[in-house]
Design an enzyme around this catalytic site. Structure first.
Site, PDB file in Angstrom:
ATOM      1  N   HIS A  62       0.814  -1.210   0.000  1.00 52.47           N
ATOM      2  CA  HIS A  62       0.000   0.000   0.000  1.00 52.47           C
ATOM      3  C   HIS A  62       0.852   1.266   0.000  1.00 52.47           C
ATOM      4  O   HIS A  62       1.965   1.260   0.515  1.00 52.47           O
ATOM      5  CB  HIS A  62      -0.888   0.049   1.246  1.00 52.47           C
ATOM      6  CG  HIS A  62      -1.786  -1.126   1.396  1.00 52.47           C
ATOM      7  ND1 HIS A  62      -2.064  -1.683   2.625  1.00 52.47           N
ATOM      8  CD2 HIS A  62      -2.486  -1.847   0.497  1.00 52.47           C
ATOM      9  CE1 HIS A  62      -2.896  -2.705   2.466  1.00 52.47           C
ATOM     10  NE2 HIS A  62      -3.156  -2.828   1.182  1.00 52.47           N
ATOM     11  N   LYS A  72       6.244   6.487   7.057  1.00 51.26           N
ATOM     12  CA  LYS A  72       5.726   5.639   8.133  1.00 51.26           C
ATOM     13  C   LYS A  72       6.868   5.167   9.031  1.00 51.26           C
ATOM     14  O   LYS A  72       7.958   4.853   8.543  1.00 51.26           O
ATOM     15  CB  LYS A  72       5.026   4.406   7.559  1.00 51.26           C
ATOM     16  CG  LYS A  72       3.801   4.713   6.725  1.00 51.26           C
ATOM     17  CD  LYS A  72       3.212   3.449   6.123  1.00 51.26           C
ATOM     18  CE  LYS A  72       2.000   3.759   5.266  1.00 51.26           C
ATOM     19  NZ  LYS A  72       1.473   2.548   4.617  1.00 51.26           N
ATOM     20  N   TYR A 132       1.843   1.669  13.623  1.00 49.98           N
ATOM     21  CA  TYR A 132       2.679   2.585  12.853  1.00 49.98           C
ATOM     22  C   TYR A 132       2.177   4.011  12.928  1.00 49.98           C
ATOM     23  O   TYR A 132       1.015   4.282  13.120  1.00 49.98           O
ATOM     24  CB  TYR A 132       2.825   2.127  11.408  1.00 49.98           C
ATOM     25  CG  TYR A 132       1.559   1.960  10.608  1.00 49.98           C
ATOM     26  CD1 TYR A 132       1.162   2.921   9.681  1.00 49.98           C
ATOM     27  CD2 TYR A 132       0.774   0.821  10.746  1.00 49.98           C
ATOM     28  CE1 TYR A 132       0.021   2.744   8.910  1.00 49.98           C
ATOM     29  CE2 TYR A 132      -0.361   0.640   9.992  1.00 49.98           C
ATOM     30  CZ  TYR A 132      -0.733   1.611   9.073  1.00 49.98           C
ATOM     31  OH  TYR A 132      -1.871   1.445   8.324  1.00 49.98           O
ATOM     32  N   ASP A 170      -6.985  -6.186  -1.638  1.00 46.80           N
ATOM     33  CA  ASP A 170      -5.557  -6.341  -1.946  1.00 46.80           C
ATOM     34  C   ASP A 170      -5.328  -7.350  -3.062  1.00 46.80           C
ATOM     35  O   ASP A 170      -4.371  -7.242  -3.818  1.00 46.80           O
ATOM     36  CB  ASP A 170      -4.775  -6.767  -0.698  1.00 46.80           C
ATOM     37  CG  ASP A 170      -4.556  -5.612   0.274  1.00 46.80           C
ATOM     38  OD1 ASP A 170      -4.973  -4.475  -0.026  1.00 46.80           O
ATOM     39  OD2 ASP A 170      -3.976  -5.855   1.350  1.00 46.80           O
TER      40      ASP A 170
END
Length: 183
Positions: A62, A72, A132, A170
Site C-alpha cells: 500500500h 511511516k 505505525y 488487496d
C-alpha cells in the site's frame, strides 16, 4: 537508538535502546529530537494506526499518491512480521527494489519508510499486533497499491503460498508495471 542503513537511500531500520531487568523492560519507541538528527529529515507524525492479524495474512503493498504520500514508522507490539518496503521514486537508482526486515515484539526493531515507497507485511507468527505512525492523514482518494505476488518484484513473504490470506481488495491490486505512481 541505533539507525541502520539499508541498501536503499533514506530507508532505515531502527534499533531502540531497550532497558530490561527482572521486572520487564522500558524503551523510547519514538523521540523526535533523536530521530530527526540521525536521519537528516524532519518528521511530523500526525496519525497512529494499529492492526491485529493472524498467521499468513499479507497486508499490502500500500501507499498514498502525492500530494498525500506518507512516511511511516512501523513496529510490532506482539508477534512477528516480515515487513517490506518497495522504492517507487522514479528518479531513484533503486527504483523498483525492495528491502525486507523481520520485526517482532521481541526484537523491538522499527522500520522508517519515507514517502515514495509501497509498504506491506506478512504475519509469520500465530498472530501479530502491528503499529505505525504516519506523517500524513489517510486520504482514500489517494490510496494506491501493488499486488503482493508481482513476479517482477519477486518478494519472498516468508510463508507458504497455501497459507497466504489477503483481503479481496488487496487481491485486485495491479502489478508494479501498471500501478499508479507519481513520486
Amino acid at each position: 537508538m541505533k539507525l541502520i542503513n539499508t541498501e536503499i537511500n533514506d530507508l532505515f531500520i531502527i534499533e531502540p535502546d531497550v532497558f530490561g531487568d527482572d521486572r520487564g523492560y522500558f524503551f523510547e519507541s519514538y523521540n523526535k529530537m533523536k530521530l530527526d538528527p540521525l536521519t537528516g529529515k524532519k518528521y511530523v507524525f500526525v496519525q497512529d494506526n494499529e492492526s491485529k492479524s493472524s498467521y499468513g495474512v499479507i497486508r499490502g503493498l500500500h501507499y498514498q499518491l502525492a500530494p498525500f504520500s506518507q512516511a511511516k514508522l512501523v513496529r510490532v507490539l506482539q508477534g512477528k512480521v516480515y515487513d517490506v518496503a518497495v522504492d517507487l521514486r522514479r528518479n531513484s537508482p533503486t527504483f523498483g527494489n525492495w528491502v525486507g526486515v523481520e520485526l517482532s515484539g521481541e526484537n523491538k526493531k522499527q522500520f522508517l519508510i519515507p514517502k515514495g515507497f509501497a509498504h506491506g507485511f506478512s504475519v509469520i507468527s500465530e498472530t501479530a499486533v502491528f503499529a505505525y505512525k504516519c506523517d500524513e492523514y489517510y486520504h482514500p482518494e489517494s490510496e494506491a497499491g501493488i499486488i503482493y505476488n508481482d513476479p517482477s518484484l519477486n518478494i519472498d513473504w516468508k510463508i507458504k503460498e497455501c497459507d497466504i490470506k489477503v483481503s479481496s481488495k488487496d487481491g485486485l491490486l495491479p502489478k508494479f508495471e501498471k500501478a499508479r505512481m507519481n513520486f
